[in-house]
Design a protein around this motif. Structure first.
Motif, mmCIF file in Angstrom:
data_model
loop_
_atom_site.group_PDB
_atom_site.id
_atom_site.type_symbol
_atom_site.label_atom_id
_atom_site.label_comp_id
_atom_site.label_asym_id
_atom_site.label_seq_id
_atom_site.Cartn_x
_atom_site.Cartn_y
_atom_site.Cartn_z
ATOM 1 N N LEU A 12 2.140 8.595 -12.522
ATOM 2 C CA LEU A 12 2.883 7.409 -12.091
ATOM 3 C C LEU A 12 4.026 7.779 -11.165
ATOM 4 O O LEU A 12 4.270 7.093 -10.172
ATOM 5 N N ASP A 13 4.732 8.859 -11.489
ATOM 6 C CA ASP A 13 5.842 9.302 -10.640
ATOM 7 C C ASP A 13 5.359 9.606 -9.219
ATOM 8 O O ASP A 13 5.970 9.182 -8.240
ATOM 9 N N ARG A 14 4.252 10.325 -9.114
ATOM 10 C CA ARG A 14 3.727 10.670 -7.790
ATOM 11 C C ARG A 14 3.235 9.425 -7.051
ATOM 12 O O ARG A 14 3.439 9.293 -5.846
ATOM 13 N N THR A 15 2.610 8.509 -7.785
ATOM 14 C CA THR A 15 2.111 7.286 -7.151
ATOM 15 C C THR A 15 3.259 6.462 -6.586
ATOM 16 O O THR A 15 3.236 6.067 -5.411
ATOM 17 N N PHE A 16 4.283 6.215 -7.416
ATOM 18 C CA PHE A 16 5.407 5.398 -6.942
ATOM 19 C C PHE A 16 6.218 6.120 -5.872
ATOM 20 O O PHE A 16 6.729 5.489 -4.949
ATOM 21 N N ALA A 17 6.329 7.441 -5.963
ATOM 22 C CA ALA A 17 7.043 8.195 -4.920
ATOM 23 C C ALA A 17 6.291 8.102 -3.594
ATOM 24 O O ALA A 17 6.904 7.929 -2.536
ATOM 25 N N ALA A 18 4.970 8.176 -3.652
ATOM 26 C CA ALA A 18 4.182 8.069 -2.422
ATOM 27 C C ALA A 18 4.297 6.672 -1.828
ATOM 28 O O ALA A 18 4.362 6.508 -0.610
ATOM 29 N N LEU A 19 4.346 5.650 -2.689
ATOM 30 C CA LEU A 19 4.431 4.266 -2.205
ATOM 31 C C LEU A 19 5.832 3.880 -1.752
ATOM 32 O O LEU A 19 6.010 2.814 -1.152
ATOM 33 N N SER A 20 6.811 4.728 -2.011
ATOM 34 C CA SER A 20 8.191 4.374 -1.674
ATOM 35 C C SER A 20 8.472 4.431 -0.172
ATOM 36 O O SER A 20 9.448 3.860 0.291
ATOM 37 N N ASP A 21 7.627 5.088 0.582
ATOM 38 C CA ASP A 21 7.870 5.248 2.017
ATOM 39 C C ASP A 21 7.081 4.203 2.813
ATOM 40 O O ASP A 21 5.868 4.042 2.602
ATOM 41 N N PRO A 22 7.739 3.488 3.744
ATOM 42 C CA PRO A 22 7.028 2.449 4.504
ATOM 43 C C PRO A 22 5.903 2.992 5.394
ATOM 44 O O PRO A 22 4.895 2.314 5.587
ATOM 45 N N THR A 23 6.041 4.200 5.906
ATOM 46 C CA THR A 23 4.979 4.772 6.731
ATOM 47 C C THR A 23 3.738 5.023 5.894
ATOM 48 O O THR A 23 2.615 4.730 6.314
ATOM 49 N N ARG A 24 3.932 5.551 4.689
ATOM 50 C CA ARG A 24 2.780 5.813 3.816
ATOM 51 C C ARG A 24 2.112 4.504 3.383
ATOM 52 O O ARG A 24 0.887 4.431 3.304
ATOM 53 N N ARG A 25 2.921 3.467 3.135
ATOM 54 C CA ARG A 25 2.322 2.165 2.790
ATOM 55 C C ARG A 25 1.522 1.620 3.972
ATOM 56 O O ARG A 25 0.447 1.040 3.793
ATOM 57 N N ALA A 26 2.032 1.817 5.175
ATOM 58 C CA ALA A 26 1.311 1.360 6.371
ATOM 59 C C ALA A 26 0.003 2.144 6.545
ATOM 60 O O ALA A 26 -1.024 1.570 6.931
ATOM 61 N N LEU A 27 0.028 3.429 6.263
ATOM 62 C CA LEU A 27 -1.202 4.232 6.335
ATOM 63 C C LEU A 27 -2.235 3.716 5.333
ATOM 64 O O LEU A 27 -3.421 3.593 5.660
ATOM 65 N N LEU A 28 -1.791 3.409 4.127
ATOM 66 C CA LEU A 28 -2.709 2.875 3.118
ATOM 67 C C LEU A 28 -3.264 1.518 3.544
ATOM 68 O O LEU A 28 -4.445 1.223 3.328
#
Length: 148
Positions: free
Chosen positions: A9-25
């Motif tokens: 969960l920590d890694r998932t939420f940390a990855a989702l915390s960045d707007p660039t990574r959310r845009a990539l997803l």
């Protein structure tokens, strides 16, 4: 009760915390699979910077990279996101239940009360001194000390 792995969960939420990574997803959601260069196309950053973001998403398990010849393709994986959604749903149910109970309590007790509480006849409001000239003190000019 479902057991959640905290580090996942920590890694998932940390990855989702960045707007660039959310845009990539979001870009990957629109297509089944995209190459790294196709993913990087709309972003105003270098390919190595995009690769670092993709490394974070891969470490979190949100994407899988597959190399075919010289092309690296990325695609979404659902498992970590499903775990995060289940965790969020549990707290959403908790807050929804508590807010429903609060709403029921508020509806039982009307606010504001219909009539103000009566004032006892022997209690008088004291006059304000804010408007009187006698009650005001004048400030002294800067640098001068008043005589006492």
């Amino acid at each position: 009760m479902v057991k959640y792995r905290d580090e996942t969960l920590d890694r998932t939420f940390a990855a989702l915390s960045d707007p660039t990574r959310r845009a990539l997803l979001a870009r990957l959601r629109a297509a089944e699979s995209l190459s790294v260069s196709e993913l990087a196309e709309p972003f105003a950053m270098s390919l190595p910077a995009i690769m670092k973001h993709l490394d974070v998403l891969t470490d979190a398990g949100l994407i899988v990279r597959e190399k075919t010849g010289r092309t690296v393709a990325c695609r979404l994986t659902a498992r970590p996101m499903e775990q995060a959604m289940h965790w969020l749903e549990r707290y959403a149910r908790f807050w929804s239940d508590n807010l429903d109970r609060l709403a029921a309590f508020v509806e039982e007790t009307p606010w504001p009360p219909t009539a103000p509480p009566p004032v006892p006849p022997n209690v008088r409001a004291s006059p304000s001194r804010a408007g009187s000239a006698r009650g005001r003190r004048r400030s002294t000019p800067r640098g001068r000390i008043p005589k006492t």
